[in-house]
Design a protein around this motif. Structure first.
Motif, PDB file in Angstrom:
ATOM      1  N   ILE A 103       0.566  -1.339   0.085  1.00 51.68           N
ATOM      2  CA  ILE A 103      -0.117   0.111  -0.257  1.00 51.68           C
ATOM      3  C   ILE A 103       1.109   1.005   0.007  1.00 51.68           C
ATOM      4  N   THR A 104       0.650   2.142  -1.046  1.00 53.28           N
ATOM      5  CA  THR A 104       1.332   2.996  -0.439  1.00 53.28           C
ATOM      6  C   THR A 104       0.926   4.211   0.823  1.00 53.28           C
ATOM      7  N   PHE A 105       1.367   3.800   1.520  1.00 55.87           N
ATOM      8  CA  PHE A 105       1.696   4.848   3.049  1.00 55.87           C
ATOM      9  C   PHE A 105       1.568   6.391   2.579  1.00 55.87           C
ATOM     10  N   TRP A 106       0.591   7.140   3.414  1.00 56.97           N
ATOM     11  CA  TRP A 106       0.458   8.946   3.228  1.00 56.97           C
ATOM     12  C   TRP A 106       2.132   8.697   4.847  1.00 56.97           C
ATOM     13  N   ASN A 107       2.722   9.261   4.574  1.00 60.66           N
ATOM     14  CA  ASN A 107       3.937  10.112   5.910  1.00 60.66           C
ATOM     15  C   ASN A 107       3.180  10.773   6.622  1.00 60.66           C
ATOM     16  N   GLN A 108       2.903  10.926   7.470  1.00 61.93           N
ATOM     17  CA  GLN A 108       1.485  11.941   8.635  1.00 61.93           C
ATOM     18  C   GLN A 108       2.932  12.529   9.322  1.00 61.93           C
ATOM     19  N   GLN A 109       4.526  12.721   9.548  1.00 61.31           N
ATOM     20  CA  GLN A 109       5.423  13.087   9.991  1.00 61.31           C
ATOM     21  C   GLN A 109       5.463  14.490   9.129  1.00 61.31           C
ATOM     22  N   GLU A 110       5.304  14.160   7.678  1.00 68.99           N
ATOM     23  CA  GLU A 110       5.890  15.281   6.596  1.00 68.99           C
ATOM     24  C   GLU A 110       4.340  15.679   5.619  1.00 68.99           C
ATOM     25  N   ARG A 112       3.031  14.051   3.609  1.00 71.83           N
ATOM     26  CA  ARG A 112       3.202  13.660   2.074  1.00 71.83           C
ATOM     27  C   ARG A 112       3.213  11.920   1.772  1.00 71.83           C
ATOM     28  N   VAL A 113       3.401  11.670   0.603  1.00 71.44           N
ATOM     29  CA  VAL A 113       3.287   9.932   0.208  1.00 71.44           C
ATOM     30  C   VAL A 113       4.441   9.742   0.587  1.00 71.44           C
ATOM     31  N   PHE A 114       4.435   8.612   1.081  1.00 78.12           N
ATOM     32  CA  PHE A 114       5.437   7.517   1.313  1.00 78.12           C
ATOM     33  C   PHE A 114       6.927   6.781   0.566  1.00 78.12           C
ATOM     34  N   THR A 115       7.322   7.704  -0.425  1.00 74.22           N
ATOM     35  CA  THR A 115       7.338   7.374  -1.527  1.00 74.22           C
ATOM     36  C   THR A 115       8.619   5.740  -0.906  1.00 74.22           C
ATOM     37  N   GLU A 116       9.532   6.744  -0.242  1.00 75.04           N
ATOM     38  CA  GLU A 116      10.837   5.612   0.149  1.00 75.04           C
ATOM     39  C   GLU A 116      10.105   4.268   0.876  1.00 75.04           C
ATOM     40  N   CYS A 117       9.401   4.288   1.659  1.00 70.66           N
ATOM     41  CA  CYS A 117       8.508   3.141   1.540  1.00 70.66           C
ATOM     42  C   CYS A 117       8.101   2.071   1.201  1.00 70.66           C
ATOM     43  N   ASP A 118       8.007   2.972  -0.293  1.00 68.21           N
ATOM     44  CA  ASP A 118       7.605   1.614  -1.046  1.00 68.21           C
ATOM     45  C   ASP A 118       8.395   1.230  -1.978  1.00 68.21           C
ATOM     46  N   ARG A 119       9.779   1.852  -2.183  1.00 68.67           N
ATOM     47  CA  ARG A 119      11.494   2.088  -2.369  1.00 68.67           C
ATOM     48  C   ARG A 119      11.989   0.564  -1.348  1.00 68.67           C
ATOM     49  N   PHE A 120      11.011   0.727  -0.076  1.00 70.67           N
ATOM     50  CA  PHE A 120      12.085   0.118   1.184  1.00 70.67           C
ATOM     51  C   PHE A 120      11.178  -1.384   0.647  1.00 70.67           C
TER      52      PHE A 120
END
Length: 284
Positions: A103-110, A112-120
Motif C-alpha cells: 500500500i502506498t502509505f501517507w507519511n503523517q509526520q511530513e 506527503r506520500v511515503f515513497t521511501e516506504c514503497d521503495r524499501f
C-alpha cells in the motif's frame, strides 16, 4: 518462559494494584528499553534500503529474515535469542512507520506520500528473492495508518495489501509467518504508571478496546489466503484486560510497543509458535 508460565502470569496480572517495587525495567528507563542499536539497524525516514544487521550464527545454512516496521524491531530482542539458540542466521529489515502491506502509505509526520516506504518494500522483496531464506517472519503495527491526508486505510485494504506482499515473499522463501499485532493501550504504559503508583488498575485497557485498534483479523485472513503461517500474540499479553505490568515486568514502553525486556521474556513462546510453522527446524 514456556507457554503455561506465560499464560499463568498473564492471568494473575489484573489482580495487581500497587506498582511492584522491583519493576523491571524501571519507570525511568522503560521508554528507552529498545534492546538493540536501532540507529544502525533500522532504516531512517529518508532511507529506502539498509544493509541488514545479522544476528545468531553467521555461518549457518538456515537463513531467517525478520521484516517489518518498528514492531519488527520490537520483536528483535526475542528473535535474536531464538537465532542464537537454534543456530539461525537472522537478518533484520526494519523501517519504522513503514508496514509491509503493498500500500502506498501517507507519511503523517511530513504530510506527503511515503515513497521511501514503497521503495524499501521493493528492496526487501528483491533481497529475499536473491537470498531465498528458509523462513521470513513478518510483523507490523496496524494502528491508524492512512493512504492520504485524513484518509484512513481500511481493514480490507490492509488485508489485500498484506496478502500481495506475502505472495511475493512466498515465491522465494520456504516459509513465511505473520506475527500478529499487539493490543494498543488507552495510555502510555510508563506515563500512566508514574501517575498511578498506588493503583495501577487505572492503567489497564479492556481487551475489547485494545484489540479494536489493530487489524489482526485482516492479517490472519491474509495469511490464510496465501498459505502463510499466523501467530496470535494476544494470549501472551491479555485476559479480558491488557495490563502494562505482568509479574514485575513493565510490558509496554508507550502505548504501541513492548519493552525489550518483555519481548525477550517471550522468546520461548515465540520459538514454540514459529517452529510449528517451520517443521524442518522443529528438532534442535
Amino acid at each position: 518462559m514456556a507457554l503455561p508460565s506465560v499464560l499463568a502470569a498473564v492471568r494473575k496480572a489484573p489482580a495487581l494494584r500497587a506498582l511492584p517495587p522491583d519493576l523491571t525495567p524501571s519507570l525511568v528507563t522503560t521508554a528507552d528499553d529498545v534492546g538493540f542499536d536501532n540507529d544502525t539497524c533500522e532504516a531512517g525516514p529518508k532511507a529506502d534500503r539498509i544493509e541488514p544487521c545479522v544476528f545468531g550464527d553467521r555461518a549457518s545454512a538456515t537463513d531467517v529474515v525478520l521484516y517489518g516496521d518498528s514492531h519488527a524491531g520490537m520483536w528483535l530482542p526475542a528473535m535474536k535469542e531464538i537465532a542464537e539458540r537454534r543456530h539461525w542466521r537472522l537478518q533484520f529489515f526494519g523501517k519504522p512507520a513503514c508496514p509491509t502491506p503493498k500500500i502506498t502509505f501517507w507519511n503523517q509526520q511530513e504530510s506527503r506520500v511515503f515513497t521511501e516506504c514503497d521503495r524499501f518494500r521493493s528492496y526487501v522483496a528483491a533481497h529475499v528473492a536473491s537470498a531465498r531464506p528458509e523462513l521470513v517472519v513478518v510483523t507490523n503495527a496496524s494502528f491508524s495508518h492512512k493512504r492520504g491526508r485524513g484518509v484512513p486505510i481500511t481493514p480490507e485494504q490492509w488485508r489485500a495489501g498484506l496478502a500481495e506482499t506475502l505472495r511475493t515473499l512466498r515465491q522465494a522463501a520456504d516459509h513465511v509467518v505473520v506475527l500478529g499485532d499487539i493490543p494498543v493501550l488507552d495510555q502510555s504504559g510508563p506515563e500512566c504508571l508514574s501517575a498511578h503508583v498506588a493503583d495501577i488498575s487505572a492503567c489497564f485497557t479492556s481487551r475489547t478496546a485494545a484489540t479494536a485498534r489493530v487489524w489482526n483479523a485482516a492479517e490472519s485472513a491474509a495469511a490464510r489466503a496465501t498459505g502463510a503461517g499466523y501467530v496470535s500474540v494476544l494470549p501472551w499479553l491479555c485476559t479480558t484486560v491488557c495490563t502494562p505490568v505482568i509479574g514485575n515486568v513493565g510490558v509496554y514502553r508507550n502505548r504501541f510497543h513492548l519493552t525489550a525486556t518483555y519481548a525477550r521474556m517471550m522468546n520461548g513462546v515465540l520459538e514454540e509458535a514459529l517452529v510449528k510453522h517451520f517443521p524442518q527446524d522443529a528438532v534442535p
